[in-house]
Design a protein around this motif. Sequence first.
Motif, PDB file in Angstrom:
ATOM      1  N   THR A  74      37.405   8.598  -4.143  1.00 28.84           N
ATOM      2  CA  THR A  74      36.841   7.298  -3.289  1.00 28.84           C
ATOM      3  C   THR A  74      35.378   7.393  -3.218  1.00 28.84           C
ATOM      4  N   LEU A  75      34.353   6.521  -3.879  1.00 26.50           N
ATOM      5  CA  LEU A  75      33.065   6.502  -3.434  1.00 26.50           C
ATOM      6  C   LEU A  75      32.648   6.096  -2.329  1.00 26.50           C
ATOM      7  N   LYS A  76      31.568   6.920  -1.738  1.00 30.42           N
ATOM      8  CA  LYS A  76      31.203   6.584  -0.394  1.00 30.42           C
ATOM      9  C   LYS A  76      30.204   5.255  -0.969  1.00 30.42           C
ATOM     10  N   ASP A  77      29.872   4.476   0.022  1.00 25.49           N
ATOM     11  CA  ASP A  77      29.117   3.226  -0.363  1.00 25.49           C
ATOM     12  C   ASP A  77      27.767   3.502  -0.792  1.00 25.49           C
ATOM     13  N   TYR A  78      27.235   4.399  -0.325  1.00 28.75           N
ATOM     14  CA  TYR A  78      25.583   4.692  -0.640  1.00 28.75           C
ATOM     15  C   TYR A  78      26.029   5.142  -2.288  1.00 28.75           C
ATOM     16  N   THR A  79      26.827   5.954  -2.536  1.00 27.99           N
ATOM     17  CA  THR A  79      26.867   6.509  -3.843  1.00 27.99           C
ATOM     18  C   THR A  79      27.190   5.343  -4.879  1.00 27.99           C
ATOM     19  N   ARG A  80      27.923   4.308  -4.443  1.00 26.90           N
ATOM     20  CA  ARG A  80      28.325   2.855  -5.340  1.00 26.90           C
ATOM     21  C   ARG A  80      27.054   2.310  -5.594  1.00 26.90           C
ATOM     22  N   THR A  81      26.146   2.092  -4.379  1.00 32.73           N
ATOM     23  CA  THR A  81      24.757   1.792  -4.609  1.00 32.73           C
ATOM     24  C   THR A  81      23.722   2.177  -5.264  1.00 32.73           C
ATOM     25  N   ILE A  82      24.069   3.648  -5.470  1.00 32.93           N
ATOM     26  CA  ILE A  82      23.260   4.383  -6.324  1.00 32.93           C
ATOM     27  C   ILE A  82      23.529   4.002  -7.773  1.00 32.93           C
ATOM     28  N   LEU A  83      24.869   3.954  -8.130  1.00 33.95           N
ATOM     29  CA  LEU A  83      25.281   3.745  -9.574  1.00 33.95           C
ATOM     30  C   LEU A  83      24.998   2.241  -9.911  1.00 33.95           C
ATOM     31  N   HIS A  84      25.197   1.242  -8.896  1.00 36.70           N
ATOM     32  CA  HIS A  84      24.750   0.095  -9.399  1.00 36.70           C
ATOM     33  C   HIS A  84      23.403  -0.112  -9.729  1.00 36.70           C
ATOM     34  N   GLU A  85      22.572   0.543  -8.975  1.00 36.74           N
ATOM     35  CA  GLU A  85      21.099   0.735  -9.457  1.00 36.74           C
ATOM     36  C   GLU A  85      20.693   1.047 -10.698  1.00 36.74           C
ATOM     37  N   LEU A  86      21.398   2.337 -11.123  1.00 41.03           N
ATOM     38  CA  LEU A  86      21.123   3.044 -12.414  1.00 41.03           C
ATOM     39  C   LEU A  86      21.782   2.045 -13.482  1.00 41.03           C
ATOM     40  N   ALA A  87      22.876   1.264 -13.245  1.00 41.70           N
ATOM     41  CA  ALA A  87      23.269   0.565 -14.412  1.00 41.70           C
ATOM     42  C   ALA A  87      22.463  -0.373 -14.998  1.00 41.70           C
ATOM     43  N   ALA A  88      21.481  -0.944 -14.106  1.00 40.72           N
ATOM     44  CA  ALA A  88      20.317  -1.914 -14.645  1.00 40.72           C
ATOM     45  C   ALA A  88      19.616  -1.150 -15.571  1.00 40.72           C
ATOM     46  N   TYR A  89      19.295   0.010 -15.429  1.00 38.06           N
ATOM     47  CA  TYR A  89      18.432   0.722 -16.233  1.00 38.06           C
ATOM     48  C   TYR A  89      18.904   1.121 -17.549  1.00 38.06           C
ATOM     49  N   PHE A  90      20.106   1.687 -17.377  1.00 38.97           N
ATOM     50  CA  PHE A  90      20.979   1.927 -18.625  1.00 38.97           C
ATOM     51  C   PHE A  90      21.071   0.727 -19.405  1.00 38.97           C
ATOM     52  N   GLU A  91      21.145  -0.497 -19.039  1.00 39.25           N
ATOM     53  CA  GLU A  91      21.173  -1.535 -19.929  1.00 39.25           C
ATOM     54  C   GLU A  91      19.843  -1.905 -20.766  1.00 39.25           C
ATOM     55  N   ARG A  92      18.811  -1.123 -20.498  1.00 43.86           N
ATOM     56  CA  ARG A  92      17.527  -1.423 -21.050  1.00 43.86           C
ATOM     57  C   ARG A  92      17.620  -0.981 -22.620  1.00 43.86           C
ATOM     58  N   VAL A  93      18.393   0.066 -22.676  1.00 39.70           N
ATOM     59  CA  VAL A  93      18.438   0.556 -23.920  1.00 39.70           C
ATOM     60  C   VAL A  93      19.716   0.485 -24.575  1.00 39.70           C
ATOM     61  N   GLU A  94      19.764   0.815 -25.836  1.00 35.18           N
ATOM     62  CA  GLU A  94      20.900   0.414 -26.759  1.00 35.18           C
ATOM     63  C   GLU A  94      21.786   1.803 -26.667  1.00 35.18           C
ATOM     64  N   ASN A  95      21.450   2.764 -26.183  1.00 34.16           N
ATOM     65  CA  ASN A  95      22.061   4.165 -26.237  1.00 34.16           C
ATOM     66  C   ASN A  95      23.339   4.158 -25.459  1.00 34.16           C
ATOM     67  N   ARG A  96      24.342   4.680 -25.971  1.00 34.96           N
ATOM     68  CA  ARG A  96      25.592   4.563 -25.105  1.00 34.96           C
ATOM     69  C   ARG A  96      25.622   5.915 -24.095  1.00 34.96           C
ATOM     70  N   VAL A  97      26.597   5.921 -23.380  1.00 36.64           N
ATOM     71  CA  VAL A  97      26.619   6.627 -21.996  1.00 36.64           C
ATOM     72  C   VAL A  97      27.849   7.462 -21.921  1.00 36.64           C
ATOM     73  N   ALA A  98      27.885   8.677 -21.394  1.00 40.45           N
ATOM     74  CA  ALA A  98      28.718   9.732 -21.214  1.00 40.45           C
ATOM     75  C   ALA A  98      28.691   9.988 -19.945  1.00 40.45           C
ATOM     76  N   ILE A  99      29.984  10.145 -19.211  1.00 37.46           N
ATOM     77  CA  ILE A  99      29.999  10.346 -17.805  1.00 37.46           C
ATOM     78  C   ILE A  99      31.000  11.625 -17.724  1.00 37.46           C
ATOM     79  N   SER A 100      30.644  12.416 -16.929  1.00 38.48           N
ATOM     80  CA  SER A 100      31.521  13.721 -16.533  1.00 38.48           C
ATOM     81  C   SER A 100      31.472  14.159 -14.896  1.00 38.48           C
ATOM     82  N   GLY A 101      32.571  14.294 -14.615  1.00 38.24           N
ATOM     83  CA  GLY A 101      32.928  14.865 -13.130  1.00 38.24           C
ATOM     84  C   GLY A 101      33.018  16.187 -12.825  1.00 38.24           C
ATOM     85  N   HIS A 102      32.564  16.605 -11.933  1.00 37.06           N
ATOM     86  CA  HIS A 102      32.774  17.989 -11.826  1.00 37.06           C
ATOM     87  C   HIS A 102      32.902  18.452 -10.303  1.00 37.06           C
TER      88      HIS A 102
END
Length: 297
Positions: free
Chosen positions: A185-213
């Motif tokens: 379960t994500l913390k609220d501030y972590t979810r906010t960070i990811l929402h902010e990052l998503a807008a930047y990732f949409e600026r480029v055509e490149n695809r995204v890979a996600i890994s958990g550690h």
Amino acid sequence: MATPLQPIIIVRKKKRGGHAHHGGAWKVAYADFVTAMMAFFMVMWLVATMPQEQLGGIADYFKNPSAVEGQSSSMAPGRAGPGGAGEAPIRMFEHARKPTDATPIRTPGAPQAAAAGAGAAQKAADETDRRNLEALKRALEEAVASSQALAPFKDQLLIDITPEGLRIQIVDAHNRPMFDLGSPTLKDYTRTILHELAAYFERVENRVAISGHTDTTPYAGRTGYSNWELSTERANAARRALVAGGLSEDKLSRVVGLSSSVPFDRTDPDNPVNRRISIVVLSNAAERSAAKVDYGK
């Protein structure tokens, strides 16, 4: 008393001839030199003026010029087998004359020339891709420094360029974890960070890979559930948050959980920074490499 006769000494002097004439040998050598230089400059002129496809044909011909089977231990390429001739005639001066018809001249170098052109285009595309990722990196760094949503977490956002592409790592801190303890379960501030990052990732055509550690601390919850499952579910939770923030589903390349197999701090496996989400905006070269491995393309 008679005076004894003195012996008669005869001195014969050898006549030495004048210095022998050098002859015309130097003229022959000089003429050979001039001829070689003329041939050299002729070749240089041809190379400078000849089309690329013709140059490819000449190169192929000199790799395999013989029309009969040779004695070499290695086999030369060509349809005629070992030592065989080239697959098309070489017309060195064909480019200087207007063709009699519209049919292009086929040369063995055409595929190589096409491959070279494709390689140059791919290199230019990769260079543009690299510049786009570097521009995205600068934009993210500026956002982390100035954004009200991201600035408080600048010590937990690690941004760098790797061989795979632009990597953004969100790491845990002692007093600010990204997830609930032992939970996806994500913390609220972590979810906010990811929402902010998503807008930047949409600026480029490149695809995204996600890994958990995770760190090396064993999961102490239900039986059969380990850090592998936990890291995978956390990566998937990050994916859902990015999509909710505006990242297109078709821009996702892979979502994986790596448990503690790739620690951030190798000297301290229990360091909180080892618990992290790693997001990589993949370069075009990394995508091609992954396709070759996964599909044999």
